[in-house]
Every structure is written in C-alpha cells, then in structure tokens.
Design a protein around this motif. Structure first.
Motif, PDB file in Angstrom:
ATOM      1  N   SER A  50       0.612  -0.631  -0.060  1.00 35.32           N
ATOM      2  CA  SER A  50       0.355  -0.365  -0.046  1.00 35.32           C
ATOM      3  C   SER A  50       0.735   1.226   0.128  1.00 35.32           C
ATOM      4  N   LEU A  51       0.297   2.130  -0.897  1.00 32.17           N
ATOM      5  CA  LEU A  51       1.110   3.812  -0.461  1.00 32.17           C
ATOM      6  C   LEU A  51       0.785   4.326   0.026  1.00 32.17           C
ATOM      7  N   ALA A  52       0.731   5.441   0.314  1.00 34.06           N
ATOM      8  CA  ALA A  52       0.894   6.331   1.104  1.00 34.06           C
ATOM      9  C   ALA A  52      -0.081   7.263   0.455  1.00 34.06           C
ATOM     10  N   ASP A  53      -0.281   6.789  -0.878  1.00 35.58           N
ATOM     11  CA  ASP A  53      -2.376   7.688  -1.454  1.00 35.58           C
ATOM     12  C   ASP A  53      -3.142   7.086  -1.198  1.00 35.58           C
ATOM     13  N   GLY A  54      -2.837   5.518  -0.970  1.00 34.63           N
ATOM     14  CA  GLY A  54      -3.913   4.802  -0.817  1.00 34.63           C
ATOM     15  C   GLY A  54      -4.126   3.377  -1.750  1.00 34.63           C
ATOM     16  N   SER A  55      -3.598   4.213  -2.583  1.00 34.35           N
ATOM     17  CA  SER A  55      -3.223   3.277  -3.825  1.00 34.35           C
ATOM     18  C   SER A  55      -2.542   1.544  -3.256  1.00 34.35           C
ATOM     19  N   GLN A  56      -3.349   0.354  -4.188  1.00 36.88           N
ATOM     20  CA  GLN A  56      -2.139  -0.894  -3.167  1.00 36.88           C
ATOM     21  C   GLN A  56      -2.397  -2.298  -4.611  1.00 36.88           C
ATOM     22  N   ASP A  78      10.312   8.297  -7.836  1.00 39.07           N
ATOM     23  CA  ASP A  78      11.261   9.420  -6.862  1.00 39.07           C
ATOM     24  C   ASP A  78      12.579   9.719  -7.266  1.00 39.07           C
ATOM     25  N   VAL A 130       9.281   7.261  -0.719  1.00 37.04           N
ATOM     26  CA  VAL A 130       8.436   7.123  -0.662  1.00 37.04           C
ATOM     27  C   VAL A 130       8.049   5.789  -0.101  1.00 37.04           C
TER      28      VAL A 130
END
Length: 142
Positions: A50-56, A78, A130
């Motif tokens: 899971s990324l911080a933007d909510g995507s998985q 990045d 990230v």
C-alpha cells in the motif's frame, strides 16, 4: 461335503481380494490427501503493498524488485529511489526485504536495512521519500 468347503474357500479368497483392494484404495486416498496438504503449505502467500496515496498493489510472484526502473515489478517515480532499490522475496516460508545497494538506503520501520530481514504485517518500508506498507498473505479486497 467337498462342495461346501470349496464354496467357503472361494468366499474367503474373494473376501481377502476385496479387503486388499479396499486397503490399496484407502492408502492411495490418504497419500493424495497428504500430498495436497504439503502443496497447500508451500503455496506462495500474496504480498499487498500500500502506498501513502491509498493505492494498493498485490504481488503473487516469489520476487518483487522495487525501484525507479520501469522494468521493476514495483516502479516508483521518485528521484531519491535507485533504479533497483530493494527486493522483496519469498523463501523459507517468509517474505524477506533486502536492500540492493541503493544510494539512499532502504528503511524498515525507520531502521536501515543492511542485511535481508523478515517482513510482517503492517511493516513500513521507506525507499527514498516513498513509504510502502507491507501486508503479506492478504489480498487487496480484504
């Protein structure tokens, strides 16, 4: 009298034959069930990232390379991330995190990764700027 003895002997031979066939079938069934359990225990559990933007993203391969290179399984946009920054690999029944000699280092729960480490549910990996949250063994919908 001899007819009755032969009838009893034929019945006993038939009973022994059917008992043997039953034992063979039961043994085959038991061995197939045991093999199924062994294969089930070797099955690769998926890794949810899971990324911080909510995507998985869900990975079901035994190795996931994280980096800036578009050829990586988990490509990150990045500039602080190396082309091949870190690797998640599944072996010995566990997911492991390894730094691939990245320029800015890989961090697991805030600690630098200098040798391969086992990851567990909820671990946070930082590559460059990230942050990734790892959850092994759980699919995206759960």
């Amino acid at each position: 009298m001899s007819g009755i003895i032969f009838l009893i002997l034929r019945f006993l031979v038939a009973l022994a034959l059917f008992s043997f066939l039953g034992y063979v079938l039961w043994t085959l069934w038991r061995d197939m069930k045991r093999q199924d359990e062994i294969l089930e225990s070797r099955r690769l559990p998926p890794m949810r990232v899971s990324l911080a933007d909510g995507s998985q993203r869900l990975f079901s391969t035994p190795e996931v390379v994280i980096g800036r290179d578009p050829a990586c399984e988990m490509a990150l946009d990045d500039p602080a991330v190396s082309n091949k920054h870190a690797r998640l690999s599944y072996h010995h029944g566990q997911w492991w995190l390894e730094d691939l000699r990245s320029t800015n280092g890989t961090f697991l729960n805030g600690e630098p990764v200098s040798a391969p480490l086992v990851v567990t549910g909820g671990d946070v990996v930082r590559c460059g700027q990230v942050e990734l949250t790892l959850t092994p063994g759980i699919s995206v919908g759960e």
